[in-house]
Design an enzyme around this catalytic site. Sequence first.
Site, PDB file in Angstrom:
ATOM      1  N   TYR A 112       0.863  -1.192   0.000  1.00  0.00           N
ATOM      2  CA  TYR A 112       0.000   0.000   0.000  1.00  0.00           C
ATOM      3  C   TYR A 112       0.893   1.234   0.000  1.00  0.00           C
ATOM      4  O   TYR A 112       1.827   1.319   0.803  1.00  0.00           O
ATOM      5  CB  TYR A 112      -0.886   0.024   1.253  1.00  0.00           C
ATOM      6  CG  TYR A 112      -2.359   0.105   0.890  1.00  0.00           C
ATOM      7  CD1 TYR A 112      -2.840   1.214   0.194  1.00  0.00           C
ATOM      8  CD2 TYR A 112      -3.241  -0.917   1.206  1.00  0.00           C
ATOM      9  CE1 TYR A 112      -4.177   1.278  -0.182  1.00  0.00           C
ATOM     10  CE2 TYR A 112      -4.569  -0.858   0.837  1.00  0.00           C
ATOM     11  CZ  TYR A 112      -5.036   0.246   0.141  1.00  0.00           C
ATOM     12  OH  TYR A 112      -6.347   0.311  -0.226  1.00  0.00           O
TER      13      TYR A 112
ATOM     14  N   THR B 269      -2.630   5.864 -22.125  1.00  0.00           N
ATOM     15  CA  THR B 269      -2.599   4.528 -21.527  1.00  0.00           C
ATOM     16  C   THR B 269      -1.156   4.033 -21.637  1.00  0.00           C
ATOM     17  O   THR B 269      -0.357   4.593 -22.387  1.00  0.00           O
ATOM     18  CB  THR B 269      -3.492   3.527 -22.286  1.00  0.00           C
ATOM     19  OG1 THR B 269      -3.014   3.429 -23.629  1.00  0.00           O
ATOM     20  CG2 THR B 269      -4.948   3.945 -22.295  1.00  0.00           C
TER      21      THR B 269
ATOM     22  N   ASP C  96      -5.903  13.500 -25.511  1.00  0.00           N
ATOM     23  CA  ASP C  96      -6.078  12.121 -25.052  1.00  0.00           C
ATOM     24  C   ASP C  96      -5.336  11.225 -26.042  1.00  0.00           C
ATOM     25  O   ASP C  96      -5.889  10.781 -27.046  1.00  0.00           O
ATOM     26  CB  ASP C  96      -7.569  11.766 -24.982  1.00  0.00           C
ATOM     27  CG  ASP C  96      -7.786  10.366 -24.398  1.00  0.00           C
ATOM     28  OD1 ASP C  96      -6.779   9.675 -24.141  1.00  0.00           O
ATOM     29  OD2 ASP C  96      -8.954   9.980 -24.213  1.00  0.00           O
TER      30      ASP C  96
ATOM     31  N   GLU D 251      -0.375   4.916  -0.543  1.00  0.00           N
ATOM     32  CA  GLU D 251      -1.162   6.124  -0.839  1.00  0.00           C
ATOM     33  C   GLU D 251      -0.250   7.338  -0.752  1.00  0.00           C
ATOM     34  O   GLU D 251       0.600   7.425   0.142  1.00  0.00           O
ATOM     35  CB  GLU D 251      -2.300   6.282   0.177  1.00  0.00           C
ATOM     36  CG  GLU D 251      -3.473   5.364  -0.091  1.00  0.00           C
ATOM     37  CD  GLU D 251      -4.612   5.616   0.880  1.00  0.00           C
ATOM     38  OE1 GLU D 251      -5.742   5.234   0.555  1.00  0.00           O
ATOM     39  OE2 GLU D 251      -4.370   6.169   1.974  1.00  0.00           O
TER      40      GLU D 251
HETATM   41  C1  LIG Z   1      -8.168   3.359 -24.775  1.00  0.00           C
HETATM   42  C2  LIG Z   1      -8.634   4.762 -24.638  1.00  0.00           C
HETATM   43  C3  LIG Z   1      -9.032   5.285 -23.399  1.00  0.00           C
HETATM   44  C4  LIG Z   1      -9.277   4.461 -22.154  1.00  0.00           C
HETATM   45  O1  LIG Z   1      -8.381   3.555 -21.732  1.00  0.00           O
HETATM   46  P1  LIG Z   1      -8.834   2.444 -20.656  1.00  0.00           P
HETATM   47  O2  LIG Z   1      -7.532   1.982 -20.090  1.00  0.00           O
HETATM   48  O3  LIG Z   1      -9.590   1.406 -21.407  1.00  0.00           O
HETATM   49  O4  LIG Z   1      -9.686   3.104 -19.634  1.00  0.00           O
HETATM   50  C5  LIG Z   1      -9.348   6.631 -23.319  1.00  0.00           C
HETATM   51  N1  LIG Z   1      -9.283   7.417 -24.401  1.00  0.00           N
HETATM   52  C6  LIG Z   1      -8.926   6.954 -25.615  1.00  0.00           C
HETATM   53  C7  LIG Z   1      -8.866   7.892 -26.762  1.00  0.00           C
HETATM   54  C8  LIG Z   1      -8.587   5.605 -25.773  1.00  0.00           C
HETATM   55  O5  LIG Z   1      -8.257   5.160 -26.981  1.00  0.00           O
END
Ligand SMILES: *Cc1c(COP(=O)(O)O)cnc(C)c1O
Length: 415
Positions: free
Chosen positions: A61, A233, A207, A63
Amino acid sequence: MSVSAPPEEVLDVLRRQDPEVADVLSGEARRQAETLQLIAAENFTSPAVLAALGSPLANKYAEGYPGARYHGGCEYADAAERIAVERATALFGADHANLQPHSGSSAVLAAYAALLRPGDTVLAMGLEHGGHLTHGSPANFSGRWFDFVPYGVDPETGLIDYEQVAALARHHRPTAIVCGSISYPRHPDYALFRAVADEVGAYLVADAAHPIGLVAGGAAPNPVPYADVVCATTHKVLRGPRGGMVLCTAELAERIDRAVFPFTQGGAQMHTIAAKAVALGEASTPAFTAYAHRVVEHARVLAAALAAEGFALTTGGTDTHLITADPAPLGVDGRTARARLSAAGMVLDTCALPHGDGRGIRLGTAAVTTQGMGAPEMARIAALFTSALRGEPEETARVRAEVRELTRSFPPYGR
Ligand SMILES: *Cc1c(COP(=O)(O)O)cnc(C)c1O
């Protein structure tokens, strides 16, 4: 770039104690090895990443953040997280990195938590044009808590309609603009998004969940110099463990950190953070740079071969690892295509098509490239697609056998 040490060895420990679960896991290992993994969001991690995931750091853990934890005994957890953060900031040229988000969606949630208040207006790609659930789906927290305005792609070219982006931004004055998609096979024009965001005083959130691995390998433009916050990710082209990451400016560092913990998460998964450090180390090597460029080259070859077979490609091709295509010219819709391809051992997704009816297919070349496949195999895969799509049982069986032979020559974890 195939890797050695099959995960079967790791499973031996489990097999002795719990054969029921061990059977499931070795079945999955076999499925991954014997069928073609063409899901654009998937990849094969290295045995080193799997080793970190299966390490005793899973018990810890921690945090808080390195040097400021709510638990004792965090010296090694701190060291793992410091390495991961240093590698991420160096690799992407970011002021600050947070490696704690449990997933890509958690990273986006943290970005919104840091920058927005409930009810704020956000401009993002519409879901039917390639936006992610976290870009305003009514089924997701994003659509429930914020007022999303969707932009889309041009019906003729399939490319982002930047005039529409600018016009919507001027009209709605959003607090944030999001660029990034789950199925758009081209790179966003980050400089243009930045200019629009500056004009209306909005934050720019990139993103980059999909292309961040290509960015690491220098095979895609880096959003870091343009965006206030980059969400990503670690398990897609980047080839790390399942998880998320946020990169941001020094100015937003503290807000992002607080938005991840304690606002949206509790204790981080320290074994996953160690595995992220391993993956980021791998992604910093010349071998990974070569890999990322091969992934894109293979997507281009596969896209051209699919176009020659009659598939209608969104935007006419790809600059990335992913391809979005409408199989309608071959007489099937996306759902039927996915089912027939799956029956022949080729695994991929369906996806929304911006201006068509029905669904298309979305596929990527990250996993097959990790296995060591090359341009000749891409051409072969396109031909197998067409055969499998006819849906004739004998031909499906023949394709399945050919897929099996292909994967035997390129085992994901070596032999
Ligand atoms: C894959 C993806 C996510 C989310 O990823 P997770 O790990 O599945 O939550 C968010 N935004 C975009 C554009 C993605 O391609």
